[in-house]
Scaffold this active site. Sequence first.
Site, PDB file in Angstrom:
ATOM      1  N   ASN A  11      36.805  42.859  42.594  1.00  0.00           N
ATOM      2  CA  ASN A  11      37.958  42.441  43.795  1.00  0.00           C
ATOM      3  C   ASN A  11      39.510  42.597  43.407  1.00  0.00           C
ATOM      4  OD1 ASN A  11      39.066  41.337  45.968  1.00  0.00           O
ATOM      5  ND2 ASN A  11      38.327  39.432  45.738  1.00  0.00           N
ATOM      6  N   TRP A  12      39.847  43.584  43.972  1.00  0.00           N
ATOM      7  CA  TRP A  12      41.279  43.669  43.293  1.00  0.00           C
ATOM      8  C   TRP A  12      42.538  43.152  44.223  1.00  0.00           C
ATOM      9  CZ3 TRP A  12      41.630  50.044  42.712  1.00  0.00           C
ATOM     10  CH2 TRP A  12      40.990  50.475  41.860  1.00  0.00           C
ATOM     11  N   LYS A  13      42.097  42.247  45.140  1.00  0.00           N
ATOM     12  CA  LYS A  13      42.941  41.299  45.927  1.00  0.00           C
ATOM     13  C   LYS A  13      44.046  42.291  46.498  1.00  0.00           C
ATOM     14  CE  LYS A  13      40.863  37.521  43.730  1.00  0.00           C
ATOM     15  NZ  LYS A  13      41.070  36.193  43.279  1.00  0.00           N
ATOM     16  N   HIS A  97      35.531  35.348  51.583  1.00  0.00           N
ATOM     17  CA  HIS A  97      35.988  34.733  50.270  1.00  0.00           C
ATOM     18  C   HIS A  97      37.297  33.587  50.448  1.00  0.00           C
ATOM     19  CE1 HIS A  97      38.805  34.941  46.894  1.00  0.00           C
ATOM     20  NE2 HIS A  97      37.897  35.503  46.138  1.00  0.00           N
ATOM     21  N   GLU A  99      39.752  32.682  49.554  1.00  0.00           N
ATOM     22  CA  GLU A  99      41.297  32.863  50.044  1.00  0.00           C
ATOM     23  C   GLU A  99      41.298  33.347  51.369  1.00  0.00           C
ATOM     24  OE1 GLU A  99      42.093  35.734  46.966  1.00  0.00           O
ATOM     25  OE2 GLU A  99      41.855  34.348  45.244  1.00  0.00           O
ATOM     26  N   GLU A 169      31.216  31.545  44.442  1.00  0.00           N
ATOM     27  CA  GLU A 169      32.354  31.327  43.874  1.00  0.00           C
ATOM     28  C   GLU A 169      33.078  30.063  43.745  1.00  0.00           C
ATOM     29  OE1 GLU A 169      34.447  35.349  43.141  1.00  0.00           O
ATOM     30  OE2 GLU A 169      34.919  34.929  45.300  1.00  0.00           O
ATOM     31  N   GLY A 175      40.717  32.324  39.448  1.00  0.00           N
ATOM     32  CA  GLY A 175      42.032  32.530  39.006  1.00  0.00           C
ATOM     33  C   GLY A 175      42.739  31.378  38.028  1.00  0.00           C
ATOM     34  N   SER A 215      36.822  33.572  37.309  1.00  0.00           N
ATOM     35  CA  SER A 215      37.319  33.543  35.794  1.00  0.00           C
ATOM     36  C   SER A 215      35.962  34.525  35.184  1.00  0.00           C
ATOM     37  CB  SER A 215      37.638  32.377  35.482  1.00  0.00           C
ATOM     38  OG  SER A 215      38.651  31.813  36.017  1.00  0.00           O
ATOM     39  N   GLY A 236      37.728  39.106  39.827  1.00  0.00           N
ATOM     40  CA  GLY A 236      39.297  39.195  40.304  1.00  0.00           C
ATOM     41  C   GLY A 236      39.920  39.471  39.152  1.00  0.00           C
ATOM     42  N   GLY A 237      40.786  38.854  38.764  1.00  0.00           N
ATOM     43  CA  GLY A 237      41.860  39.000  37.644  1.00  0.00           C
ATOM     44  C   GLY A 237      41.263  40.080  36.435  1.00  0.00           C
TER      45      GLY A 237
HETATM   46  P1  PGA Z   1      39.242  35.606  39.311  1.00  0.00           P
HETATM   47  O1  PGA Z   1      38.729  35.795  40.869  1.00  0.00           O
HETATM   48  O2  PGA Z   1      37.917  36.630  38.533  1.00  0.00           O
HETATM   49  O3  PGA Z   1      40.500  35.994  39.178  1.00  0.00           O
HETATM   50  O4  PGA Z   1      38.948  34.366  38.988  1.00  0.00           O
HETATM   51  C1  PGA Z   1      37.378  35.909  41.554  1.00  0.00           C
HETATM   52  C2  PGA Z   1      37.551  36.214  43.084  1.00  0.00           C
HETATM   53  O5  PGA Z   1      38.241  35.629  43.705  1.00  0.00           O
HETATM   54  O6  PGA Z   1      36.615  37.132  43.551  1.00  0.00           O
END
Ligand code: PGA
Length: 252
Positions: A11-13, A97, A99, A169, A175, A215, A236-237
């Site tokens: 997920n590149w956000k 998600h 967010e 998640e 993150g 993470s 994500g990251g």
């Molecule tokens: P993260 O994000 O790997 O940076 O913790 C995961 C996500 O929000 O899908």
Amino acid sequence: MGKRKALMAGNWKMHTTAVDGCQLAVDVASACADFTDREVLLAPPFTILSEVSHILKGRPVIIGSQNVCWEEKGAFTGEISPIMVQAAGGSAAIVGHSERRQIFGETDELINKRLRGGLSFGLLMIFCVGETLEEREAGKAFAVLYEQIKKGLADVAAPDMAKVVIAYEPVWAIGTGKTASKEQAQETHAFIRGVLEQIYEKNVAEQTRILYGGSVKPTNVDELMAQPDIDGALVGGAALDAQSFGRIINFK
Ligand code: PGA
């Protein structure tokens, strides 16, 4: 039964524009071996879905959007429709998600509409759920997850579950560098599978893929993926770095 086919999703956000996004996509595709036991998915920002799909044409990578509306077209400023995702070369979408829930106030009901909308156009839907730290510490994690799953899957029929992937998640692990321990993650995934069995039936529960997110890194992916109820990762990251994500998709 044996383990389900793994799904490793990046997920590149709100990161990357065309040049760096395409480079990242190509580098990730190069890290994909001839997998038979796993699939790889990338969710770039809407603005470069087309470019990334185009450059990966013929490569074994699924392209998805980071959110999706339930309507085909209309007065929905700021939204992207399932047919727009498909026209851009995508075949999947992430919904719910944390967010979206926390920063943009998306509710279970709205997420359910998005989920059903995407399914009605045949998209593979990654439906995210997760509790906050406060909820976990108050001993409410399972109650929160139950509610999110029940409401998010309202009116989703059993046959449609073949196109639904759940991503667990924990909000406190996104993150932050904090990962749920493999035991914590496994316990929660098993709980989620139990909820699916309760809503649907054993078959559906056994066939639905449940991804872990929060993470995920090259250093913890192997032990997470070794858990019986963890069927993949939503990253994500670490998905923004081809070397890290390359190692993640090549989990052992
Ligand atoms: P993260 O994000 O790997 O940076 O913790 C995961 C996500 O929000 O899908």
